[in-house]
Design an enzyme around this catalytic site. Structure first.
Site, PDB file in Angstrom:
ATOM      1  N   LYS A  66       5.726   1.760  11.283  1.00 56.35           N
ATOM      2  CA  LYS A  66       6.089   0.698  10.330  1.00 56.35           C
ATOM      3  C   LYS A  66       7.453   0.914   9.682  1.00 56.35           C
ATOM      4  O   LYS A  66       8.161  -0.047   9.387  1.00 56.35           O
ATOM      5  CB  LYS A  66       5.018   0.567   9.240  1.00 56.35           C
ATOM      6  CG  LYS A  66       3.692   0.032   9.777  1.00 56.35           C
ATOM      7  CD  LYS A  66       2.691  -0.146   8.667  1.00 56.35           C
ATOM      8  CE  LYS A  66       1.340  -0.526   9.241  1.00 56.35           C
ATOM      9  NZ  LYS A  66       0.337  -0.768   8.211  1.00 56.35           N
ATOM     10  N   ASP A 102       0.470  -6.516   4.727  1.00 55.84           N
ATOM     11  CA  ASP A 102      -0.631  -5.617   4.333  1.00 55.84           C
ATOM     12  C   ASP A 102      -1.055  -5.838   2.880  1.00 55.84           C
ATOM     13  O   ASP A 102      -2.247  -5.906   2.577  1.00 55.84           O
ATOM     14  CB  ASP A 102      -0.207  -4.150   4.502  1.00 55.84           C
ATOM     15  CG  ASP A 102      -0.212  -3.715   5.957  1.00 55.84           C
ATOM     16  OD1 ASP A 102      -0.945  -4.310   6.759  1.00 55.84           O
ATOM     17  OD2 ASP A 102       0.543  -2.776   6.282  1.00 55.84           O
TER      18      ASP A 102
END
Ligand code: ATR
Length: 280
Positions: A66, A102
């Site tokens: 990420k 997220d």
């Protein structure tokens, strides 16, 4: 050329994302070509170039890539910038646009699916790695009260607190200080400890009267913390499966312009067990 989608990670074979996106596609009537692609750390740029050549139009990025995805984006949403991590890539002409779904996925799962009012909750965040960075800004935006961050490596705690830039509301603390931090209304396990190592010990004294415990992990990795939460009298113990489905729905909306309905997909993945466990 047809548009391709994928999740990049390492390892990634276990990822539920292809199943989730296939279900969203079926529900919305959009033909989905979405697969899991294993990429060694350091190889993401190369793998994405191949992906574009094959018609890659969007991707999810999971552990441990990420932060690498964040670095290669040409532009970023504000929430991805604040998180310092990207989990959703959107191809925009010749450039990659990076987003992070997220945090909003977690907040939506907690507030909509589990009916938790996050406002003013005194919150303890365990961990200060990529997962913690991804969700902390969204929790602050959702109106939690003070946020205490505790991590095994204090430098990362300080770095995350600095990045959140809300002194007075965000407090970095040492692991050894835990017993003296008082009671919390929300405890978020953002460590990866349950995945391969024993969870560090948590004093029961941190559990407040209306405390909800949330693990960003799901499946077996969430078992140790969920067990601790129930044994310690938390009102609710929620694992990360709902967040996974919600962040996927946000990514789907970015790519296809339609936000799918998530309850049926969550139920399919979860079987008939309820994710929200009430201790009695
Ligand atoms: P992720 O993207 O899943 O957050 P990460 O960035 O490697 O992965 O962060 C993992 C987090 O879990 C970190 O907060 C890490 O603590 P350190 O910063 O001290 O490494 C935490 N963690 C992992 N294993 C742990 C353990 N056994 N006990 C306590 N914390 C642990």
């Amino acid at each position: 050329m047809s548009r391709h989608f994928a999740v990049f990670g390492h390892p990634v074979a276990h990822s539920l994302s292809p199943k989730i996106h296939a279900a969203f596609g079926k529900q919305t009537g959009i033909a989905i070509d979405y697969r899991a692609i294993d990429v060694e750390p350091g190889q993401l740029t190369h793998a994405l170039a191949d992906f574009i050549a094959q018609g890659g139009a969007g991707a999810n990025v999971t552990l441990p890539l990420k932060q690498a995805a964040f670095s290669l984006c040409d532009d970023l949403t504000e929430r991805a910038r604040r998180a310092g991590a990207v989990n959703t890539l959107v191809r925009n002409g010749d450039t990659w646009h990076g987003d992070n779904t997220d945090g909003v996925g977690l907040v939506r799962d907690l507030t909509d699916r589990h009916a938790l009012d996050l406002r003013a909750r005194r919150t303890l965040m365990l961990g200060a790695g990529g997962a913690a960075r991804g969700v902390a800004p969204a929790l602050l935006d959702a109106g939690i009260g003070e946020l205490y961050i505790v991590n095994r490596t204090p430098q990362r705690t300080d770095a995350l607190a600095d990045a959140l830039a809300e002194p007075g509301r965000v407090h970095p603390r040492y692991l050894a200080d835990l017993p003296a931090l008082g009671e919390f209304d929300l405890i978020v396990n953002a460590t990866s400890a349950g995945r391969d190592q024993p969870m560090f010990s948590l004093p029961r004294a941190v559990v407040g009267r209306r405390c909800a415990a949330v693990d960003l992990n799901y499946g077996e990795a969430a078992i140790p913390f969920m067990a601790w939460a129930r044994a310690s009298g938390c009102m609710a113990a929620v694992d990360g499966l709902g967040m996974l489905v919600e962040q996927a729905a946000e990514s789907f909306a970015r790519w296809h312009g339609v936000r799918p309905e998530t309850d049926a997909v969550f139920a399919m993945l979860h079987g008939h067990a309820a994710a929200l466990v009430t201790a009695d």
